[in-house]
Each structure stands twice: as C-alpha cells, then as structure tokens.
Design an enzyme around this catalytic site. Structure first.
Site, PDB file in Angstrom:
ATOM      1  CB  SER A  64      97.884  15.701  28.569  1.00  0.00           C
ATOM      2  OG  SER A  64      98.975  16.955  28.382  1.00  0.00           O
ATOM      3  CG  HIS A 114      97.453  20.389  29.024  1.00  0.00           C
ATOM      4  ND1 HIS A 114      98.812  19.461  29.492  1.00  0.00           N
ATOM      5  CD2 HIS A 114      97.694  21.584  29.649  1.00  0.00           C
ATOM      6  CE1 HIS A 114      98.496  20.319  30.571  1.00  0.00           C
ATOM      7  NE2 HIS A 114      97.642  21.382  31.046  1.00  0.00           N
ATOM      8  CG  HIS A 165      94.112  20.787  33.344  1.00  0.00           C
ATOM      9  ND1 HIS A 165      95.129  21.553  34.441  1.00  0.00           N
ATOM     10  CD2 HIS A 165      95.381  21.423  32.279  1.00  0.00           C
ATOM     11  CE1 HIS A 165      96.238  21.352  34.384  1.00  0.00           C
ATOM     12  NE2 HIS A 165      96.489  21.279  33.884  1.00  0.00           N
ATOM     13  CD  GLU A 178     100.202  21.706  34.445  1.00  0.00           C
ATOM     14  OE1 GLU A 178      99.888  21.036  34.383  1.00  0.00           O
ATOM     15  OE2 GLU A 178      99.139  23.259  33.864  1.00  0.00           O
TER      16      GLU A 178
END
Ligand SMILES: [Fe+2]
Length: 297
Positions: free
Chosen positions: A211, A131, A136, A192
C-alpha cells in the site's frame, strides 16, 4: 467532513461511545475521499504489476475493486467470502492486540474505514482503508495465506492460556509482554513487510509495502535495504521503527513456508522461548496486555 483520517466526526463519536465495531456509513464519503482512493489506486497499479507477488495480483483481480470509488465492505466481502471465508469488518480505530488476533482466528479482518487526505497521499498517521483493503485484503483471497492468519490467531489463544497458569502477577505481565512483542515483530516482518522468493526474483507480499507507492519499489530495488531469509529467532528479537522506510526485510520461500513458521512460533511459545525476547520496539501498551489477560482469567 467526510471520512478523512483523523478528521472524521463519525469516528470520534463511535470512539467516545466505546463502539469498536461499526457499520461503514458509506454515504459519508465525500468526493474528496473518493478522489484520494482514485489517485492512490491508479498510481499503485503499475507498481503492483512490477513488484507484487502473483497471489496478490490474482487476489486484487478477484475482488473487482472499483478504481474510482472507495469500496463498500459488503461488496468486497461478497467476492472474498466464497474464496476463503474471510470478511472485512469495519472498526472505529485501535483494536487491542488479543481482539485483533482473535478476529483473525474467526476469519474477520478489522478494517479501517477512513481514508487519508487527497492532497497528502504519502502522509499516513495511522492505517486507512487503502492500506487495509488494497494492501491486506487481496492477500486474504489466497487459501494458504488465509490459513496462516488463522494460525496466527490461534497462537494468541495459546499465549492467553499459557500465561493464565502463572500465579505471580509481575512474572505474568513480563512474560505476556514479551510474547506479544514477539508476535508483533513476527507479524510486522511477514504480514506487513514480507518479501517472497519467486524464481530468481523477489516479490512483495507484505501489506505495508503493497500500500506504499514509495516503499514498494525501495523494498525491492534499493541497495540500502538488507534482505535476508527469514529466521524466526532473528525476527522475534529484532526491533523496528514505523516512521521511515524499513532498512531490514525478511524473505520467505512460499506461504507454506510462512505457515510452518507460524507453527514454529507457537511451539517456541509453549517452550518458553518467547518469554524473554530482546527489549525495544514495538512498545506493548497496557490495553494490549489487558486484552490478553481478560481472556486468560
Ligand atoms: Fe496493516
């Protein structure tokens, strides 16, 4: 035992010793850990090509991640640093809110080093290195996006300064809790889970989506998802739940647009508009509040 999510003795030891920042003990990754990375990465590649925004695709190319092995943070940083000055910084677990935002202000991204089990790829009890690094960090290669994260970090300092002037403790904590909740909601619906317009299409730029093998397609294709142009007053008052696919997503036009919204967030904070946002998720815990107050003293 390796560095498997919730099963890593190295992490438990660091947490017991109160060490937040750690050095990635690369030799501890097992073949099963590398296998988890390989499976996660290979199944995401076609989905990224189809659903990810162009900045992410450029970013993941410029990081030269190995599809077969868990990345070394120092390798990632060697490619990332010259582009925007951002660095992935290994942490042992939960980072209190102010510390997290302050890291962003200093162009450091607190990065989880554990990875989920290779036989349960879709079960994620907490963030993992896939993730954080695959979801990111490719976005941090984009200068406009990177500036937005820094701006967000600056907002946390503005919040700490603002509440430091409130004498009554109860009022101070109420106001701060509301501001943290508003910031967390803005972060959630943009960094996010954000969507971005790209010509006539929608693309994904939020890392939670980038992700997730299942949700990245669901976010774009499903008729069950509500998708609206991002309005700050809505996002900061909108609660969310983390344990299922998001039913509501917000769209920005560009990273310049996103940056201008982070500016607006700070202006509204100073004007008191974040001090009484709608109650509900996310829960702001005592450690988050304490981390801001420690800076505000
Ligand atoms: Fe995240």
């Amino acid at each position: 035992m390796g560095l498997t999510t919730t099963e890593a003795p190295f992490i438990e030891r660091a947490q017991r010793a109160g060490e937040l920042y750690v050095t990635q003990p690369y030799e501890l990754y097992t073949e099963e850990n590398h296998e988890a990375w390989r499976k996660l990465y290979s199944r995401m590649v076609p989905r990224w090509r189809r659903y990810a925004n162009e900045h992410f695709l450029r970013g993941i190319g410029s990081l030269c991640l190995d599809p077969n092995r868990v990345p070394r943070l120092e390798d990632v940083n060697r490619f990332l640093g010259p582009l925007t000055g951002f660095q992935a910084k290994a942490v042992s677990g939960y980072v209190p809110a102010f510390v997290f935002f302050d890291c962003l202000r200093n162009r450091a991204f607190p990065t989880t080093i554990t990875i989920r089990r290779s036989d349960r790829l879709d079960y994620l009890p907490e963030p993992d290195i896939f993730h954080d690094i695959a979801g990111h960090v490719p976005m941090h290669t984009d200068p406009h996006f990177a500036e937005t994260l820094v701006r967000f970090g600056q907002c946390a300092h503005t919040a700490a300064d603002l509440v430091s002037g409130i004498r009554d403790r109860e009022t101070q904590v109420h106001c701060l809790t509301s501001i943290i909740r508003a910031m967390a909601r803005f972060f959630w619906f943009t960094i996010e889970f954000g969507l971005m317009r790209s010509g006539d299409e929608l693309k994904v730029y939020g890392s939670g989506l980038l992700s997730s093998y299942g949700e990245i397609a669901h976010a774009i294709e499903s008729p069950e998802v509500q998708r609206y142009a991002l309005q700050l007053e809505w996002a900061i008052n909108q609660s969310f739940e983390i344990d299922h696919y998001q039913p509501l997503l917000f769209i920005v036009d560009s990273f310049d647009h996103l940056f201008s919204l982070a500016d607006q967030l700070e202006r509204w904070m100073k004007a008191g508009k974040l001090s009484n946002v709608a109650p509900g998720e996310p829960v702001v815990n005592e450690r988050d509040v304490a981390s801001f107050l420690a800076r505000a003293q």
